[in-house]
Design an enzyme around this catalytic site. Structure first.
Site, mmCIF file in Angstrom:
data_model
loop_
_atom_site.group_PDB
_atom_site.id
_atom_site.type_symbol
_atom_site.label_atom_id
_atom_site.label_comp_id
_atom_site.label_asym_id
_atom_site.label_seq_id
_atom_site.Cartn_x
_atom_site.Cartn_y
_atom_site.Cartn_z
ATOM 1 C CE1 TYR A 1 -4.315 -1.442 0.147
ATOM 2 C CE2 TYR A 1 -3.105 -3.140 1.333
ATOM 3 C CZ TYR A 1 -4.230 -2.729 0.645
ATOM 4 O OH TYR A 1 -5.280 -3.598 0.457
ATOM 5 C CD GLU B 1 -6.152 -6.471 1.790
ATOM 6 O OE1 GLU B 1 -4.934 -6.272 2.015
ATOM 7 O OE2 GLU B 1 -6.825 -5.762 1.018
ATOM 8 N NE ARG C 1 -6.185 -14.035 -16.273
ATOM 9 C CZ ARG C 1 -4.988 -13.452 -16.311
ATOM 10 N NH1 ARG C 1 -4.283 -13.314 -15.197
ATOM 11 N NH2 ARG C 1 -4.484 -13.026 -17.454
ATOM 12 C CE1 TYR D 1 -10.477 -19.705 -14.634
ATOM 13 C CE2 TYR D 1 -8.428 -20.041 -13.434
ATOM 14 C CZ TYR D 1 -9.089 -19.672 -14.587
ATOM 15 O OH TYR D 1 -8.373 -19.267 -15.688
ATOM 16 N N GLY E 1 -20.958 -18.628 -15.293
ATOM 17 C CA GLY E 1 -21.412 -18.202 -13.979
ATOM 18 C C GLY E 1 -22.103 -19.297 -13.193
ATOM 19 N N PRO F 1 -20.113 -21.220 -9.307
ATOM 20 C CG PRO F 1 -20.557 -18.967 -8.887
ATOM 21 C CD PRO F 1 -19.990 -19.892 -9.920
ATOM 22 C CB VAL G 1 -18.450 -9.044 -10.152
ATOM 23 C CG1 VAL G 1 -17.826 -8.450 -11.408
ATOM 24 C CG2 VAL G 1 -19.887 -8.586 -10.006
ATOM 25 N N GLY H 1 -13.175 -10.522 -12.348
ATOM 26 C CA GLY H 1 -12.539 -9.439 -13.079
ATOM 27 C C GLY H 1 -12.570 -8.181 -12.239
#
Length: 412
Positions: free
Chosen positions: A98, A140, A206, A208, A277, A280, A389, A391
């Site tokens: 950060y 986090e 990525r 998934y 989609g 999940p 969502v 991306g």
């Protein structure tokens, strides 16, 4: 808490800063990656950088957070940041990064705003940034603790037990941990990051969804091969997974993260998805079946055709296994229509929706916006509609939800 003096400055400058955020974030990323190319190795998505979606997401996040602070200066809108915190934990973001982002972001602010970036303006927006960063760091840290991993190191090797061809463009990988340690905790609806080394030596990540129940020794991810067109390149990670990964290979996966998870209880559910989609949703259905749930579950799915509907057999099987399960499917090219199978786009207006249901949506943003409007019109409460969502386009979805909810509240 945003101080009164900073709140006044941010309120006055928010329109100007928001209007310049795209240019600011463009300069920010360009300069930061030029001086820290290591950040592109396993942290940032090169595809999202190339098409500009990452910088638009950052700009939207900053503007949305600032707006939330102005709406409630004494509050810290942690819930607004929950989705980003989960995404950050899934890629191993650490607190020290950060400070790096701050250096280059505020350098870009000074360059773009020029004389308008007075010390007073910079100080006010600096307060906004560190309030946002502090909230994210705290969330986090908690997520890493709950996942039982070290901050910044969510990774673990998994062995591919089986590869399943679901459709022409979708493949599933069944995975088992390579070591003998306990499985990381997971909730139905969560996702993992997959970290792979590309042919040029750079690592890419990525996310998934887990398309299996979170219990058991095996876990499954289902990957659609993203094909480009025109100026859009093929998805480099999905292409690599499709072309090179076979049974016996190892993949590096993060611990599971994601805040859109199946809520406990006995209330009715609506699971609506389009295309990939469905992943999940199948994970949630697998969990409901494995726990012998008697909840009323309405499953809605839209796809181009039955042949392109990934996990179609699993979805139908799970609907049958659930005592309260019911499925409705829409295909642009359905072939022979049968009970529960419709032609065209998903349309819930003629369906009998379960009263007081909780709905989960996953698919392209236009699809989710349209289905959300239909569910609101059908009587579902806005607070009971949740969406996933993938991306970087996170805040666009939030803004659309707020707009939809406001529109639904207007008299006809």
């Amino acid at each position: 808490m945003l101080s009164p003096s900073s709140a006044s400055v941010v309120r006055e400058t928010l329109p100007a800063v928001s209007g310049a955020l795209d240019e600011i974030t463009h300069r920010f990323y360009t300069t930061m990656f030029a001086e820290h190319p290591d950040l592109l190795d396993g942290l940032f998505n090169r595809g999202n950088q190339a098409d500009g979606s990452q910088r638009r997401a950052l700009a939207g996040a900053v503007a949305a957070f600032a707006g939330a602070l102005l709406g409630a200066p004494e509050a810290r809108p942690d819930t607004l940041l929950s989705r980003i915190a989960h995404k950050h934990a899934a890629v191993g973001v650490t607190e020290d990064q950060y400070a790096i982002v701050h250096k280059y972001l505020f350098g870009a602010i000074g360059e773009v705003l020029g004389p308008a970036a007075t010390p007073e303006v910079v100080a006010a927006w600096d307060e906004v940034y560190w309030l946002m960063a502090g909230a994210l760091v705290a969330q986090e840290a908690r997520l890493y603790l709950e996942a039982q991993v070290r901050p910044g190191h969510p990774w673990r090797p998994w062995t591919v037990v089986e590869r399943r061809e679901e459709t022409a463009d979708v493949v599933s990988f069944l995975l088992r941990t390579t070591d003998d340690g306990p499985l990381p905790p997971a909730l139905p609806g969560q996702y993992v990051s997959v970290r792979v080394r590309m042919p040029d030596g750079v690592h890419q990540l990525r996310q998934y969804s887990l398309s299996s129940a979170p219990g058991g020794e095996l876990r499954r991810i289902t990957v659609k091969r993203l094909r480009g067109g025109g100026r859009t390149p093929d998805g480099e990670v999905s292409t690599l997974l499709h072309e090179t990964v076979r049974a016996g290979d190892e993949l590096l996966l993060s611990a599971p993260f994601g805040e859109v998870t199946l809520a406990d209880g006995n209330g009715p559910l609506v699971l609506a998805s389009a295309g990939i989609g469905c992943t999940p949703m199948v994970g949630m259905l697998e969990h409901l079946a494995a726990t012998h749930s008697e909840r009323e579950v309405l499953v809605l799915h839209a796809d181009r055709s039955p042949a392109t509907h990934a996990l179609r057999t699993d979805m139908h099987r799970l609907v049958r296994e659930l005592p309260g399960g019911r499925g409705e499917f829409w295909y642009e090219r359905p072939g022979a229509e049968t009970p529960g199978v419709h032609s065209g786009l998903l349309d819930v207006t003629a369906l009998d929706l379960p009263a007081h249901a909780t709905a989960y949506l996953c698919g392209p943003l236009p699809f989710m916006r349209a289905v959300r409007r239909q569910l609101l019109a059908g009587g579902l409460a806005a607070r009971n509609i949740r969406y996933e969502v993938f991306g970087p386009d996170l805040w666009t979805a939030d803004a659309a939800d707020a707009s939809d909810a406001a529109g639904a509240a207007q008299p006809a």
